[in-house]
Design an enzyme around this catalytic site. Sequence first.
Site, mmCIF file in Angstrom:
data_model
loop_
_atom_site.group_PDB
_atom_site.id
_atom_site.type_symbol
_atom_site.label_atom_id
_atom_site.label_comp_id
_atom_site.label_asym_id
_atom_site.label_seq_id
_atom_site.Cartn_x
_atom_site.Cartn_y
_atom_site.Cartn_z
ATOM 1 N N ARG A 213 49.893 52.128 52.777
ATOM 2 C CA ARG A 213 49.502 51.143 52.230
ATOM 3 C C ARG A 213 49.849 51.411 50.270
ATOM 4 O O ARG A 213 50.381 50.949 49.599
ATOM 5 C CB ARG A 213 48.931 49.870 52.378
ATOM 6 C CG ARG A 213 48.704 48.980 53.219
ATOM 7 C CD ARG A 213 47.556 47.972 54.040
ATOM 8 N NE ARG A 213 46.627 48.622 53.636
ATOM 9 C CZ ARG A 213 45.635 48.403 55.140
ATOM 10 N NH1 ARG A 213 46.142 48.174 55.833
ATOM 11 N NH2 ARG A 213 44.608 49.187 54.834
ATOM 12 N N PHE A 228 53.973 40.934 60.574
ATOM 13 C CA PHE A 228 52.656 41.665 61.013
ATOM 14 C C PHE A 228 51.543 41.341 60.510
ATOM 15 O O PHE A 228 51.260 42.562 60.179
ATOM 16 C CB PHE A 228 52.799 42.375 62.100
ATOM 17 C CG PHE A 228 54.027 42.413 63.462
ATOM 18 C CD1 PHE A 228 53.446 41.646 64.426
ATOM 19 C CD2 PHE A 228 55.607 43.065 63.097
ATOM 20 C CE1 PHE A 228 54.346 41.626 65.444
ATOM 21 C CE2 PHE A 228 56.322 42.719 64.535
ATOM 22 C CZ PHE A 228 55.598 41.830 64.686
ATOM 23 N N ASP A 250 52.493 36.304 60.083
ATOM 24 C CA ASP A 250 51.778 36.782 60.713
ATOM 25 C C ASP A 250 52.057 35.373 62.136
ATOM 26 O O ASP A 250 51.886 34.029 61.683
ATOM 27 C CB ASP A 250 50.883 37.061 60.108
ATOM 28 C CG ASP A 250 49.844 38.135 61.434
ATOM 29 O OD1 ASP A 250 49.666 39.073 61.272
ATOM 30 O OD2 ASP A 250 49.205 37.376 62.406
ATOM 31 N N ASP A 300 54.666 46.086 61.389
ATOM 32 C CA ASP A 300 53.537 47.128 62.044
ATOM 33 C C ASP A 300 53.206 45.758 62.718
ATOM 34 O O ASP A 300 52.072 44.978 62.899
ATOM 35 C CB ASP A 300 52.741 47.096 60.078
ATOM 36 C CG ASP A 300 51.409 47.386 60.936
ATOM 37 O OD1 ASP A 300 51.497 48.981 62.121
ATOM 38 O OD2 ASP A 300 50.176 47.479 60.423
ATOM 39 N N CYS A 340 51.232 51.596 66.513
ATOM 40 C CA CYS A 340 49.795 52.060 66.977
ATOM 41 C C CYS A 340 50.158 52.432 68.051
ATOM 42 O O CYS A 340 47.959 52.029 69.293
ATOM 43 C CB CYS A 340 49.207 50.972 65.838
ATOM 44 S SG CYS A 340 48.707 49.622 66.883
#
Length: 396
Positions: A213, A228, A250, A300, A340
């Site tokens: 970030r 996201f 989101d 993400d 992830c």
Amino acid sequence: MKESWIKLKKGRERSLLRRHPWVMSGAVEGTSGEVESGRTVEILSSSGEWLGRGAYSAESQIRARVWTFEREEAVDAAFFRRRVGACLARRRCVVPSGTEGYRLVHGEADGLPGCIVDIYGDVAVCQFLSAGAEHWREELTSAVREALPSLCGIYERSDTEARGREGLAPRCGLLWGKEPPELLTIHEDGLALQVDVRRGHKTGYYLDQRENRAVRDFYRGAEVLNCFCYTGGFGLRAAQCGAKHVTQVDISANALELARRNAALNHLPDEQFTYEKADVFQLLRKFRDMGRSFDVVILDPPKFADTHFQLEKAARGYKDINLLGAKLTRPGGILMTYSCSGAMTPDLFQKVVGDAARDAHRDAFLLRELAQAPDHPISLNFPEGRYLTGLELFLP
Ligand code: SAH
């Protein structure tokens, strides 16, 4: 007290000799003494050679997790003080000053299997995710207190699925000190962020994305699509770097509400943002059909695969959003994309994203390969600890 031990099957000692901290249930030949969940046991090879000392877990596939490979090292309160102290010393090298949110203890990679400790200013948030960590919870809590005397409170968020696999019920609440506020504020390299340590994801925030970030020149004047977005992180940074407009997406209304509050907290004007409460998979299709495009697209998503078995389905999910993401990226724009899912290796992720870009009839050039921030260390003895991988791509 009689010693408790577990003995491995012949040929199953190899990973421990390489200092990998897990003993899988299928590797255990037999046990002796009192072996119950959380208890410290000696781990022996089939020929009786001492290999390590670890925590037994009766219910988990991971039957034991090694605390120490040093025969002379006792596992007691002083052990946990030393380990947490060593974690702090390592963090001093990798966490920049002015950053109040960081991971102090990252489980296996820090020699403390099943134990996570995240720091948010003067509040620590712990997760005890294995039978061993659960057994030593008080010693671990005291060790954190001693390492960081400026803490006001230590809160527990042991509410992940991993506890279930260890036969442990979820557990949350104050461990020590003062109750944390409803929302606490931390600073991350010049960005102020409100964090909900009680109800937020993980321990409240995605500290692992901190370095990804970071400030980037390409945000200046850009129209940014942050998919996201959770509490806004990437989009707030983009806005702070002078993005013309940021669309924060989101599925969670609560996350978007916090993203909005975080924008105000950083004195970023309302007009700089649009908030979309939507399913990214659907919204990207809608934007494609509308012919919309962006200078920077950020993807993400949450974890798509927990295990290797789900990898194929996960790969389809990553391909889908990355194909759409590439289509929505303007010529000369940037696609930042992450996974992830630990089972998704960097190599495989790059292949999947490469396929997606080709299917979108776009070339893609790798500007940066990204990973979890270094306060989420990766031990070469424990490659499973590498779970976050990302690509910063230039799309001509
Ligand atoms: N980028 C964030 C972290 C993202 S976590 C940061 O830097 O802090 C993943 C987010 O995806 C969560 O906030 C979750 O609410 C959201 N999410 C999960 N499935 C989704 C979907 N199908 N569509 C939109 N958002 C989704």
